[in-house]
Design a protein around this motif. Structure first.
Motif, PDB file in Angstrom:
ATOM      1  N   ASN A   4       2.462  29.387  10.002  1.00  0.00           N
ATOM      2  CA  ASN A   4       1.608  30.509  10.408  1.00  0.00           C
ATOM      3  C   ASN A   4       2.337  31.461  11.337  1.00  0.00           C
ATOM      4  O   ASN A   4       2.249  32.679  11.199  1.00  0.00           O
ATOM      5  N   THR A   5       3.063  30.883  12.287  1.00  0.00           N
ATOM      6  CA  THR A   5       3.836  31.719  13.207  1.00  0.00           C
ATOM      7  C   THR A   5       4.868  32.523  12.438  1.00  0.00           C
ATOM      8  O   THR A   5       5.075  33.716  12.697  1.00  0.00           O
TER       9      THR A   5
ATOM     10  N   ALA B 165      -1.754  32.087  15.740  1.00  0.00           N
ATOM     11  CA  ALA B 165      -1.014  31.355  14.702  1.00  0.00           C
ATOM     12  C   ALA B 165      -0.160  30.259  15.330  1.00  0.00           C
ATOM     13  O   ALA B 165      -0.070  29.141  14.814  1.00  0.00           O
TER      14      ALA B 165
END
Lengths: 283, 423
Positions: free
Chosen positions: B73-74, B96
Motif C-alpha cells: 500500500n505504501t 497506507a
C-alpha cells in the motif's frame, strides 16, 4: 645438463647456486607434507616436536590420535558421506563427460567454442562464486542440505576434468580403426565398445580420478549447500581447524597424504600407459 | 556428336545434381545432430546445475522485492509522491503505511522490509519495527500521531529512501560493493575514506594475488628449467615432488602450514633452538598476510611449474648451445634465446595461478587472521553471517567479472593456445 668443460669460475658458481636454489624449492614443496607424518604420532596434544620425540623416545610417540579418529562416530560418518558423494558424482562425471567429449571431437559439431566454454566453466569460475550461486539456486529448488544437491554440485565441478582429458585422448585417436572395424562387419555399437572404449579408457579413468579428487577434497561448495547430515571429511576438517585444532587433524592429514600417493601413482601409471599406446615413449 | 555423349556421361543432370546436394546436406545435418546429441546430456546438466545458479546470483544482485512486496500500500501511495519538492507525503500515504505495518506485524514480514531499508540508512529498522508495534492502536488521522511516535516519520529523507527502494530492481548492492552511497538527494558519491571496505579488500586481494603469482614464478621458473633439462628418468622422479603436493588435499596443506608457522610451531622452535630468535619474541608468521602468502604460494606452486615445464620441454637445448657457440654469454643467451621461447609457459602459469588465487577463500580464512583476508572471505561473511545476500551476490558478480575479464584479456593476448590443459 652437465656443466660444460669450458665453464669459467663464475659460471661454475651460478651452476651450483642454481642447483642449490632448486633443491630448496623442492624442500619447500615437500616438507609440509612430510612434517605432519611424525607430528601425527605425537603423544602430547601439540603441533610441535617434543624433546622426547627428538630423542626418539618410544614413549613420546603414540597412536592416540589415530585411535581417536577411528573411534569417532563423527569422523566415520564423514568418511561414509565422502565416499557416497564422491563415488556417485565421479560416476556421473565420467558418463556425461565422456559422451560430451565424443561429441566435441566431431568436426561437425556447431558452436564448438561456445559449448566447450560452457562445459569447462565450472573450472574457471572461482569456487566461492559457484558456492554462493548454488546456495541460492539449490535452496530455491529444495535440494540443498541433501545428498542429491551435493552430488549434483560435485558432478558439475568434476565434469570439466573428464571432458578435457578424454578430448585430449581423442585428439590422437585414429578413426580409421573404427572404419576398419565397420568394414569388417562390426556394428557401430560393437565397434564402439571393442575399439573406441578400450583406447580412450585411460583418458576416462584419469579424468575420473581428477573428478574423484575434486569431490573428495571439495569444501567450499559443501559448507554452503550441505547440511549437518551430509558432513564430509573436508567439512569436518574445516570445522576442526577453525574450532579447536587437535592433532587428530594431523592423523587424518597423514592418511590423506597416503591416499594422494596412491592416486598419483595410478594417474602416472595411466599416463605412461596411454603415451605408450599412442606411440610416444615416456623414456 | 561423340564428344557430346562423353561429356553427358561424366556430368550429372541438374536434377541429379540437386538430389546429390540435398543428400549431402541431409547427411551433414544428421552428423551435426548426432554430435549435438552426444553433447546434449552434459550441456543440459551444466546449464541446470551450474549456469542457472550463476544466473540466479546475477539476478539476486539486482533483485529488490522486499519493500514492494511487504509494504504494497505504501509503495502504491508513494508512486504519485514527488520527493523533490520538500513536502512530506499526504495523509493517505500515512494511512497506507499504518495498514502495511499492521499487516506486516501480523504476518511477521515487516522485519524483512525493515532489514532491507536498514542497508540503505541505519535506524530504518528500529523506525519501522518500533512503529509497527504501536500501529495497531492508532485511529485516523495518522500523520501527526506517527510523527509523534517517531520523529523519523517527519524526516523527508526517510520517505525518499522508502520510495527509492520500493522499485522491484535496485543498483544499491553494487553501489555498496563499490564503497559508494546514494545521498538523500539521489546523488551517488564515494563514502568517506575511513568507511571504505570493499574496494580496499578487492585491491588487497588483487595485490596479494600478484605477489603470490610473482613468488610462484620466481620459485617455479628455475625448477621447471631444471626439470626440462635433466634426463627424463631423473626429471620424472623429481616431478613426484611437484605432483604429490598437487594431489594432496588443500586442507591438509593448510593445516601443515599451521603446524609449521604458528608461534609454538616447528619453524619458530628451530629458530629458537639455533638462538636466532628469542623465546619471548617468536615470529608471528601466521594469522596475518604473511601466513596467507606463504601457504598460498606453496599450494599454487605446482600450477605454475606444470605449464612452464610443458612449454620448456618443447624448447630444443641446441638453441642455447648455438647462441653460446656464436659468442653469447650465458646470460645473454638465456635472455635473448631461452626466455622469449618460454613466454607462453610463463603467461599460462601466471594466469592460472592468478585466477585461482584471486578467488581463494579457505586458506585465507584459516591462516589469514585480520590482514590476510580476501574478497572471497567477504562474500562468505555476507552469505553466512550478516545474511546480506544481495551484497554478497553483487560482490560475487564483481569478482566474476574481474576473473572473466582477465581470462578474456589473456586469450586475446596469447590467442588462447591451450597450455592450461592438464598434464
Amino acid at each position: 645438463m652437465a656443466l660444460p668443460s669450458y665453464a669459467g669460475p663464475l659460471e661454475t658458481f651460478w651452476y651450483y647456486a642454481f642447483r642449490v636454489f632448486c633443491g630448496m624449492v623442492f624442500i619447500f614443496l615437500i616438507t609440509p607434507l612430510l612434517i605432519i607424518i611424525p607430528l601425527s604420532f605425537n603423544i602430547e596434544p601439540y603441533f610441535s616436536f617434543t624433546e622426547g620425540m627428538l630423542a626418539f623416545d618410544p614413549d613420546a610417540y603414540s597412536l592416540r590420535w589415530y585411535e581417536e579418529f577411528f573411534g569417532s562416530e563423527r569422523w566415520m560418518a564423514a568418511i561414509k558421506n565422502t565416499f557416497i558423494v564422491a563415488i556417485c558424482s565421479t560416476f556421473l562425471s565420467m558418463v556425461l563427460g565422456t559422451l560430451a567429449a565424443l561429441g566435441l571431437s566431431r568436426s561437425e559439431l556447431p558452436f564448438k567454442g561456445l559449448i566447450m566454454g560452457l562445459l569447462i566453466s565450472p573450472m574457471i569460475v572461482p569456487l566461492i562464486i559457484s558456492a554462493a550461486g548454488m546456495f541460492f539456486f539449490y535452496s530455491s529448488m529444495g535440494v540443498s542440505q541433501s545428498y542429491l544437491g551435493l552430488i549434483l554440485a560435485h558432478t558439475a565441478l568434476g565434469t570439466p576434468f573428464v571432458v578435457i582429458t578424454v578430448t585430449a585422448t581423442l585428439s590422437g585417436f585414429d578413426y580409421n580403426l573404427v572404419r576398419a572395424a565397420n568394414s569388417l562387419g562390426a556394428s557401430p555399437t560393437y565397434a564402439f565398445f571393442k575399439i573406441t572404449v578400450p583406447l580412450i579408457m585411460t583418458g576416462v579413468i584419469s579424468g575420473g580420478l581428477f573428478a574423484l579428487m575434486t569431490s573428495v577434497d571439495e569444501v567450499v561448495v559443501a559448507i554452503f549447500i550441505a547440511g549437518a547430515e551430509q558432513r564430509t571429511v573436508p567439512m569436518q576438517m574445516w570445522a576442526g581447524i577453525r574450532e579447536q585444532i587437535s592433532p587428530t587433524i594431523l592423523a587424518v592429514a597423514t592418511l590423506l597424504v597416503c591416499m594422494s600417493i596412491l592416486l598419483l601413482s595410478t594417474v602416472e601409471y595411466l599416463r605412461r600407459r596411454s603415451e605408450a599406446i599412442r606411440g610416444i615413449s615416456a623414456h | 556428336m561423340m564428344a557430346n555423349t562423353v561429356e553427358a556421361e561424366g556430368q550429372l543432370t541438374p536434377d541429379e545434381q540437386k538430389r546429390l546436394t540435398s543428400d549431402m546436406h541431409r547427411s551433414l545435418r544428421r552428423k551435426k545432430f548426432r554430435a549435438l546429441f552426444l553433447v546434449a546430456p552434459l550441456l543440459i546438466f551444466i546449464m541446470v546445475t551450474f549456469v542457472s545458479p550463476i544466473a540466479t546470483m546475477l539476478f539476486r544482485s539486482i533483485d529488490n522485492p522486499q519493500v514492494s512486496e511487504y509494504m504494497p500500500n505504501t509503495t502504491a501511495a508513494l508512486a504519485d509522491w514527488d520527493g523533490d519538492n520538500n513536502e512530506l507525503p499526504d495523509e493517505a500515504t500515512y494511512a497506507a503505511l499504518v495498514e502495511d505495518l499492521v499487516v506486516g506485524r501480523k504476518n511477521h514480514t515487516i522485519g524483512k522490509a525493515a532489514t532491507r531499508l536498514n542497508y540503505e540508512k541505519s535506524q530504518m529498522r528500529s523506525l519501522l519495527t518500533g512503529t509497527a508495534r504501536k500501529a495497531g492502536r492508532l485511529k485516523p488521522p495518522y500523520k501527526d500521531q506517527l510523527i509523534k511516535i517517531n520523529k523519523g516519520w517527519g524526516d523527508i529523507d526517510n520517505w525518499r529512501v522508502i520510495k527509492r527502494e520500493s522499485k522491484p530492481y535496485t543498483a544499491s548492492y553494487y553501489i555498496a560493493a563499490f564503497d559508494m552511497e546514494t545521498t538523500p538527494e539521489g546523488e551517488i558519491k564515494m563514502l568517506p575514506e575511513n568507511q571504505r571496505v570493499y574496494l580496499k579488500m578487492l585491491w588487497r586481494t588483487v595485490w596479494m594475488s600478484v605477489v603470490i603469482t610473482l613468488l610462484t614464478l620466481l620459485l617455479g621458473y628455475p625448477v621447471s628449467y631444471l626439470l626440462a633439462s635433466l634426463p627424463m628418468r631423473v626429471a620424472n622422479t623429481l616431478m613426484i615432488l611437484v605432483l604429490l603436493p598437487f594431489w594432496t588435499s588443500l586442507l591438509v596443506r593448510t593445516s601443515s602450514w599451521i603446524a609449521l608457522l604458528q608461534g609454538q610451531g616447528v619453524i619458530n622452535d628451530i629458530l629458537v633452538w639455533f638462538g636466532l630468535v628469542n623465546d619471548e619474541s617468536r615470529l608471528s608468521m601466521i594469522y596475518n598476510a604473511t601466513g596467507t602468502v606463504i601457504a598460498m604460494t606453496h599450494i599454487l606452486l605446482p600450477f605454475m611449474i606444470l605449464p612452464l615445464y610443458s612449454v620448456m620441454k618443447t624448447i630444443p637445448p641446441s638453441y642455447m648451445r648455438a647462441a653460446r657457440s656464436l659468442g653469447a654469454t650465458p646470460f645473454t643467451a638465456f635472455v635473448k634465446v631461452y626466455l622469449p621461447q618460454s613466454v607462453p609457459g610463463i603467461s599460462a602459469g601466471a594466469i592460472l595461478v592468478f585466477i585461482l588465487a584471486i578467488g581463494y577463500y579457505i586458506t585465507p580464512a584459516l591462516v589469514g587472521g585480520q590482514t590476510g583476508q580476501f574478497i572471497g572471505n567477504m562474500i562468505a561473511y555476507h552469505m553466512q553471517s550478516s545474511l546480506n545476500w544481495g551484497l554478497a551476490a553483487a560482490l560475487g558478480v564483481v569478482l566474476l567479472a574481474l576473473v572473466l575479464g582477465i581470462y578474456a584479456l589473456y586469450s586475446r593476448l596469447f590467442g588462447g593456445n591451450n597450455q592450461m590443459t592438464l598434464r
